[in-house]
Design an enzyme around this catalytic site. Sequence first.
Site, PDB file in Angstrom:
ATOM      1  N   HIS A 100     -17.313 -70.947   4.307  1.00 16.93           N
ATOM      2  CA  HIS A 100     -18.357 -71.660   5.048  1.00 16.93           C
ATOM      3  C   HIS A 100     -19.053 -70.800   6.094  1.00 16.93           C
ATOM      4  O   HIS A 100     -20.055 -71.238   6.673  1.00 16.93           O
ATOM      5  CB  HIS A 100     -17.791 -72.925   5.683  1.00 16.93           C
ATOM      6  CG  HIS A 100     -18.768 -74.058   5.709  1.00 16.93           C
ATOM      7  ND1 HIS A 100     -18.392 -75.372   5.901  1.00 16.93           N
ATOM      8  CD2 HIS A 100     -20.118 -74.092   5.565  1.00 16.93           C
ATOM      9  CE1 HIS A 100     -19.458 -76.150   5.867  1.00 16.93           C
ATOM     10  NE2 HIS A 100     -20.518 -75.390   5.675  1.00 16.93           N
ATOM     11  N   ASP A 123     -17.790 -82.274   5.806  1.00 20.76           N
ATOM     12  CA  ASP A 123     -16.698 -81.327   6.010  1.00 20.76           C
ATOM     13  C   ASP A 123     -15.514 -82.024   6.681  1.00 20.76           C
ATOM     14  O   ASP A 123     -15.704 -82.932   7.495  1.00 20.76           O
ATOM     15  CB  ASP A 123     -17.208 -80.192   6.918  1.00 20.76           C
ATOM     16  CG  ASP A 123     -16.398 -78.915   6.821  1.00 20.76           C
ATOM     17  OD1 ASP A 123     -15.183 -78.977   6.580  1.00 20.76           O
ATOM     18  OD2 ASP A 123     -16.996 -77.835   7.011  1.00 20.76           O
ATOM     19  N   HIS A 125     -13.771 -80.336   8.705  1.00 18.56           N
ATOM     20  CA  HIS A 125     -13.715 -79.605   9.962  1.00 18.56           C
ATOM     21  C   HIS A 125     -15.087 -79.621  10.640  1.00 18.56           C
ATOM     22  O   HIS A 125     -16.112 -79.777   9.979  1.00 18.56           O
ATOM     23  CB  HIS A 125     -13.278 -78.161   9.718  1.00 18.56           C
ATOM     24  CG  HIS A 125     -12.030 -78.045   8.896  1.00 18.56           C
ATOM     25  ND1 HIS A 125     -12.060 -77.988   7.516  1.00 18.56           N
ATOM     26  CD2 HIS A 125     -10.726 -78.018   9.251  1.00 18.56           C
ATOM     27  CE1 HIS A 125     -10.815 -77.906   7.060  1.00 18.56           C
ATOM     28  NE2 HIS A 125      -9.988 -77.928   8.092  1.00 18.56           N
ATOM     29  N   ASP A 127     -16.266 -76.955  12.448  1.00 19.44           N
ATOM     30  CA  ASP A 127     -16.817 -75.588  12.402  1.00 19.44           C
ATOM     31  C   ASP A 127     -17.620 -75.257  13.651  1.00 19.44           C
ATOM     32  O   ASP A 127     -18.667 -74.602  13.586  1.00 19.44           O
ATOM     33  CB  ASP A 127     -17.658 -75.397  11.138  1.00 19.44           C
ATOM     34  CG  ASP A 127     -16.817 -75.444   9.872  1.00 19.44           C
ATOM     35  OD1 ASP A 127     -15.586 -75.313   9.976  1.00 19.44           O
ATOM     36  OD2 ASP A 127     -17.381 -75.625   8.779  1.00 19.44           O
ATOM     37  N   HIS A 140     -15.329 -68.587   9.475  1.00 23.10           N
ATOM     38  CA  HIS A 140     -15.740 -69.790   8.745  1.00 23.10           C
ATOM     39  C   HIS A 140     -15.514 -71.056   9.564  1.00 23.10           C
ATOM     40  O   HIS A 140     -15.971 -72.133   9.177  1.00 23.10           O
ATOM     41  CB  HIS A 140     -15.067 -69.880   7.367  1.00 23.10           C
ATOM     42  CG  HIS A 140     -13.647 -70.346   7.367  1.00 23.10           C
ATOM     43  ND1 HIS A 140     -13.038 -70.878   6.249  1.00 23.10           N
ATOM     44  CD2 HIS A 140     -12.688 -70.345   8.322  1.00 23.10           C
ATOM     45  CE1 HIS A 140     -11.778 -71.190   6.511  1.00 23.10           C
ATOM     46  NE2 HIS A 140     -11.546 -70.876   7.780  1.00 23.10           N
ATOM     47  N   ASP A 228     -18.901 -78.737   2.343  1.00 20.25           N
ATOM     48  CA  ASP A 228     -17.636 -78.045   2.142  1.00 20.25           C
ATOM     49  C   ASP A 228     -16.779 -78.933   1.238  1.00 20.25           C
ATOM     50  O   ASP A 228     -16.575 -80.111   1.544  1.00 20.25           O
ATOM     51  CB  ASP A 228     -16.966 -77.830   3.505  1.00 20.25           C
ATOM     52  CG  ASP A 228     -15.725 -76.959   3.441  1.00 20.25           C
ATOM     53  OD1 ASP A 228     -14.982 -77.053   2.442  1.00 20.25           O
ATOM     54  OD2 ASP A 228     -15.485 -76.209   4.394  1.00 20.25           O
ATOM     55  N   ASP A 230     -13.778 -79.189   0.992  1.00 22.60           N
ATOM     56  CA  ASP A 230     -12.604 -79.788   1.625  1.00 22.60           C
ATOM     57  C   ASP A 230     -12.956 -81.065   2.386  1.00 22.60           C
ATOM     58  O   ASP A 230     -12.068 -81.722   2.934  1.00 22.60           O
ATOM     59  CB  ASP A 230     -11.864 -78.785   2.511  1.00 22.60           C
ATOM     60  CG  ASP A 230     -12.572 -78.426   3.812  1.00 22.60           C
ATOM     61  OD1 ASP A 230     -13.397 -79.207   4.313  1.00 22.60           O
ATOM     62  OD2 ASP A 230     -12.281 -77.340   4.358  1.00 22.60           O
ATOM     63  N   GLU A 273     -16.661 -73.127  -0.269  1.00 15.87           N
ATOM     64  CA  GLU A 273     -15.200 -73.156  -0.205  1.00 15.87           C
ATOM     65  C   GLU A 273     -14.517 -73.538  -1.523  1.00 15.87           C
ATOM     66  O   GLU A 273     -13.376 -74.009  -1.525  1.00 15.87           O
ATOM     67  CB  GLU A 273     -14.707 -74.068   0.932  1.00 15.87           C
ATOM     68  CG  GLU A 273     -15.135 -73.612   2.326  1.00 15.87           C
ATOM     69  CD  GLU A 273     -14.358 -72.416   2.869  1.00 15.87           C
ATOM     70  OE1 GLU A 273     -13.433 -71.939   2.173  1.00 15.87           O
ATOM     71  OE2 GLU A 273     -14.681 -71.967   3.991  1.00 15.87           O
TER      72      GLU A 273
END
Length: 301
Positions: A100, A123, A125, A127, A140, A228, A230, A273
């Site tokens: 990412h 996402d 996360h 980030d 990332h 992303d 994830d 990712e």
Amino acid sequence: MNKLNISIIGVPTDYGQTRRGVDMGPSAIRYAGVVERLEAIGHDVHDKGDIRVSQKQEGTIVDKQLLNLEEVIDVSTSLANNVNEALEQKEFPLVFGGDHSIAIGTLAGLGEHYKNLGVIWFDAHADLNTPETTPSGNIHGMPLAVSIGLGHERLVQIRNYAPKIKPENVIIIGARSVDPGERELIRQQGIKVYSMHEIDRLGMTRVIEDALAYLRERNVDGLHLSLDLDGLDPLYTPGVGTPVPGGITYRESHLAMEMIQESGMLTSAEFVEVNPILDEKNRTADVAVALMGSLFGETLV
């Protein structure tokens, strides 16, 4: 559905983190049939191939708060130039990662073309780490912070301007692993976040309706989706480097893509990712391509 001139740009890099394999993500997505799927919907697709990613520079000083800094700067600069060129040619940039950290380059290439770009960050996360707050040193985990003008000066100033986006134009969807420094930054910068709590409580339909309405109220002149894999629950996307249980379902993700497509607001996208080494029979890349089908107007009837 409007017919798009889609420019695919692959970014085979894993410099933003420390688990090998995500550099093969663009190949895995292509192997899953993305070009054929988008063409079947009716779009013109131009696969520009992968940008060149140099081998790691040996002997450079290692900053434990900014791992592989020189390599990430090189990749981000090259990607920014490629995205800028696609927009100048009136093409829709569709970027495949890679980790990412590539969003630093994508947003640097987009930002010059929009005065008020909106961003949906799909996402697990946030980030939003900086060199001061990062628990790992992995870049990332920093691209959103860099893009709003916070972080290492050379990352922030790619293509010689900053910030690339306004924090109040960012919406994070699916967050469920947020570091303490990121939580503070979210409060300070007024970044809108729909965590899994909100998705569970409100439902994905309401979340996307509210997100799109919010961006319309802000009069955004473009919309970038940074997805992303994830962000989905690892039950559906096992091939990611930082899986977090309790994520968005497969069907909820398709609904989100369908609603973004129906809004007519989308102007660019990136999918990141996908790590084939960690995957099961290319399942994660298959999910990425299926979501792109929904994002670009695929229908059953």
